[in-house]
Design a protein around this motif. Structure first.
Motif, PDB file in Angstrom:
ATOM      1  N   ARG A 260       0.822  -1.211   0.000  1.00  0.00           N
ATOM      2  CA  ARG A 260       0.000   0.000   0.000  1.00  0.00           C
ATOM      3  C   ARG A 260       0.854   1.259   0.000  1.00  0.00           C
ATOM      4  O   ARG A 260       0.398   2.319  -0.426  1.00  0.00           O
ATOM      5  N   MET A 261       2.071   1.159   0.482  1.00  0.00           N
ATOM      6  CA  MET A 261       2.952   2.323   0.554  1.00  0.00           C
ATOM      7  C   MET A 261       3.861   2.451  -0.659  1.00  0.00           C
ATOM      8  O   MET A 261       4.085   3.552  -1.162  1.00  0.00           O
ATOM      9  N   VAL A 262       4.405   1.310  -1.107  1.00  0.00           N
ATOM     10  CA  VAL A 262       5.461   1.384  -2.136  1.00  0.00           C
ATOM     11  C   VAL A 262       5.112   0.641  -3.413  1.00  0.00           C
ATOM     12  O   VAL A 262       5.876   0.696  -4.382  1.00  0.00           O
ATOM     13  N   GLY A 263       3.973  -0.066  -3.451  1.00  0.00           N
ATOM     14  CA  GLY A 263       3.617  -0.870  -4.610  1.00  0.00           C
ATOM     15  C   GLY A 263       4.087  -2.316  -4.442  1.00  0.00           C
ATOM     16  O   GLY A 263       5.010  -2.602  -3.671  1.00  0.00           O
ATOM     17  N   THR A 264       3.482  -3.221  -5.185  1.00  0.00           N
ATOM     18  CA  THR A 264       3.758  -4.643  -4.974  1.00  0.00           C
ATOM     19  C   THR A 264       5.166  -5.041  -5.423  1.00  0.00           C
ATOM     20  O   THR A 264       5.812  -5.876  -4.785  1.00  0.00           O
ATOM     21  N   GLY A 265       5.649  -4.455  -6.518  1.00  0.00           N
ATOM     22  CA  GLY A 265       6.965  -4.835  -7.010  1.00  0.00           C
ATOM     23  C   GLY A 265       8.068  -4.488  -6.041  1.00  0.00           C
ATOM     24  O   GLY A 265       8.934  -5.320  -5.727  1.00  0.00           O
ATOM     25  N   LEU A 266       8.054  -3.262  -5.544  1.00  0.00           N
ATOM     26  CA  LEU A 266       9.091  -2.842  -4.600  1.00  0.00           C
ATOM     27  C   LEU A 266       8.915  -3.541  -3.252  1.00  0.00           C
ATOM     28  O   LEU A 266       9.905  -3.899  -2.597  1.00  0.00           O
ATOM     29  N   ALA A 267       7.663  -3.761  -2.857  1.00  0.00           N
ATOM     30  CA  ALA A 267       7.431  -4.512  -1.622  1.00  0.00           C
ATOM     31  C   ALA A 267       8.041  -5.906  -1.731  1.00  0.00           C
ATOM     32  O   ALA A 267       8.676  -6.396  -0.790  1.00  0.00           O
ATOM     33  N   ALA A 268       7.865  -6.542  -2.881  1.00  0.00           N
ATOM     34  CA  ALA A 268       8.439  -7.873  -3.089  1.00  0.00           C
ATOM     35  C   ALA A 268       9.958  -7.833  -2.971  1.00  0.00           C
ATOM     36  O   ALA A 268      10.570  -8.691  -2.322  1.00  0.00           O
ATOM     37  N   GLU A 269      10.576  -6.824  -3.569  1.00  0.00           N
ATOM     38  CA  GLU A 269      12.039  -6.703  -3.485  1.00  0.00           C
ATOM     39  C   GLU A 269      12.504  -6.578  -2.040  1.00  0.00           C
ATOM     40  O   GLU A 269      13.446  -7.253  -1.604  1.00  0.00           O
ATOM     41  N   LEU A 270      11.832  -5.725  -1.272  1.00  0.00           N
ATOM     42  CA  LEU A 270      12.250  -5.484   0.110  1.00  0.00           C
ATOM     43  C   LEU A 270      12.034  -6.716   0.983  1.00  0.00           C
ATOM     44  O   LEU A 270      12.863  -7.032   1.836  1.00  0.00           O
ATOM     45  N   LEU A 271      10.930  -7.435   0.754  1.00  0.00           N
ATOM     46  CA  LEU A 271      10.635  -8.600   1.575  1.00  0.00           C
ATOM     47  C   LEU A 271      11.464  -9.810   1.185  1.00  0.00           C
ATOM     48  O   LEU A 271      11.842 -10.619   2.036  1.00  0.00           O
ATOM     49  N   TYR A 272      11.762  -9.968  -0.109  1.00  0.00           N
ATOM     50  CA  TYR A 272      12.511 -11.134  -0.565  1.00  0.00           C
ATOM     51  C   TYR A 272      14.006 -11.007  -0.284  1.00  0.00           C
ATOM     52  O   TYR A 272      14.694 -12.014  -0.102  1.00  0.00           O
ATOM     53  N   THR A 273      14.519  -9.783  -0.285  1.00  0.00           N
ATOM     54  CA  THR A 273      15.968  -9.595  -0.104  1.00  0.00           C
ATOM     55  C   THR A 273      16.342  -9.209   1.319  1.00  0.00           C
ATOM     56  O   THR A 273      17.472  -9.457   1.756  1.00  0.00           O
ATOM     57  N   GLY A 274      15.429  -8.570   2.039  1.00  0.00           N
ATOM     58  CA  GLY A 274      15.753  -8.087   3.376  1.00  0.00           C
ATOM     59  C   GLY A 274      16.748  -6.942   3.373  1.00  0.00           C
ATOM     60  O   GLY A 274      17.390  -6.670   4.387  1.00  0.00           O
ATOM     61  N   ARG A 275      16.861  -6.232   2.254  1.00  0.00           N
ATOM     62  CA  ARG A 275      17.848  -5.152   2.187  1.00  0.00           C
ATOM     63  C   ARG A 275      17.376  -3.932   2.979  1.00  0.00           C
ATOM     64  O   ARG A 275      16.174  -3.705   3.143  1.00  0.00           O
ATOM     65  N   PRO A 276      18.309  -3.138   3.470  1.00  0.00           N
ATOM     66  CA  PRO A 276      17.930  -1.956   4.237  1.00  0.00           C
ATOM     67  C   PRO A 276      17.469  -0.808   3.338  1.00  0.00           C
ATOM     68  O   PRO A 276      17.887  -0.688   2.190  1.00  0.00           O
ATOM     69  N   VAL A 277      16.612   0.018   3.880  1.00  0.00           N
ATOM     70  CA  VAL A 277      16.167   1.250   3.227  1.00  0.00           C
ATOM     71  C   VAL A 277      16.530   2.397   4.160  1.00  0.00           C
ATOM     72  O   VAL A 277      16.042   2.462   5.298  1.00  0.00           O
ATOM     73  N   TYR A 278      17.396   3.286   3.695  1.00  0.00           N
ATOM     74  CA  TYR A 278      17.839   4.405   4.520  1.00  0.00           C
ATOM     75  C   TYR A 278      16.917   5.613   4.315  1.00  0.00           C
ATOM     76  O   TYR A 278      16.036   5.601   3.453  1.00  0.00           O
TER      77      TYR A 278
END
Length: 246
Positions: free
Chosen positions: A153-171
């Motif tokens: 809902r905040m960033v869209g499904t594609g970017l959400a998938a990237e953040l959840l699948y990789t666990g990378r940090p967002v500064y």
């Protein structure tokens, strides 16, 4: 409370501080219970009109305490389910408050701490803020404590998938750019900025703010514009006789 602090910061505004600074405010079973208790206190206190959610010490929240997590292997499935249920109930208690919640995030907001920050209405990111869905790096599902609902809902499904699948940090700067945070603020004035924003909200009629929040939350999932308009109209009409002040 042992893991939290509730302090008035200005008229109508309370600070809810995660207070385990020696453990980067890492979550425990006790903290989950106390978060739910604190939310209920806030809900019932009519003098509180807005909440600033923050962490003591060097960061917002480092997620579940890794020392406590060492006991998981010897814990029954039923006990782990009880713990998980307590965790999501705590988060939902914060999310469902009728009063606006502003998360003032500095340092680490990872794992359950990230999820808790997402449960707020507004996020201010200190320059040192780091948001991270770290579950996948622990061998757990990246979808935990609402992240798979909040993030798309905040960033869209594609970017959400990237953040959840990789666990990378967002500064901080990226967090603002992609919609996780509203804006960046220097760490040294983060709480002052959050208090000031909460104070501006607290100046308005509490029922008007509460119904605005209810409409906003409900209409994120409204099936149509007409449904949203109907809900807005009912809230507006309920306020017209007693609240108008021109």
């Amino acid at each position: 409370m042992n893991t939290l602090r509730l302090d008035d910061s200005r008229p109508g505004v309370v600070r809810l501080t995660l207070h385990r600074p020696d453990r980067l405010n890492a979550m425990t079973a006790e903290m989950f219970v106390e978060l739910a208790e604190a939310a209920e206190r806030i809900r019932l206190d009519d003098s509180i009109r807005a909440v600033v959610l923050c962490g003591a010490g060097a960061g917002f929240c480092a997620g579940y305490d890794v020392e406590a997590a060492k006991d998981f292997a010897a814990t029954s499935t039923a006990q782990l389910l009880d713990l998980q249920d307590s965790a999501w109930r705590a988060l939902h208690a914060i999310y469902s408050l009728p009063k606006p919640v502003i998360a003032a995030v500095h340092g680490a907001a990872v794992g359950g701490g990230f999820s808790l920050s997402l449960a707020a209405d507004i996020r201010l990111a200190g320059a040192s803020a780091r948001f991270q869905a770290i579950f996948i790096r622990r061998g757990l599902s990246g979808a935990d404590l609402g992240t798979s609902w909040f993030l798309p809902r905040m960033v869209g499904t594609g970017l959400a998938a990237e953040l959840l699948y990789t666990g990378r940090p967002v500064y901080a700067e990226e967090a603002v750019r992609i919609g996780i945070a509203n804006r960046t603020v220097a760490d040294e004035v983060l709480l002052d900025e959050a208090d000031e924003l909460a104070g501006r909200i607290a100046e308005h009629a509490p029922l008007a703010v509460a119904l605005t929040k209810r409409s906003l939350r409900a209409n994120v999932d409204a099936p149509s514009l007409l449904t949203a308009l109907e809900l807005e109209s009912r809230a507006q009409v309920s306020l017209m006789h007693q609240q108008l002040n021109f």
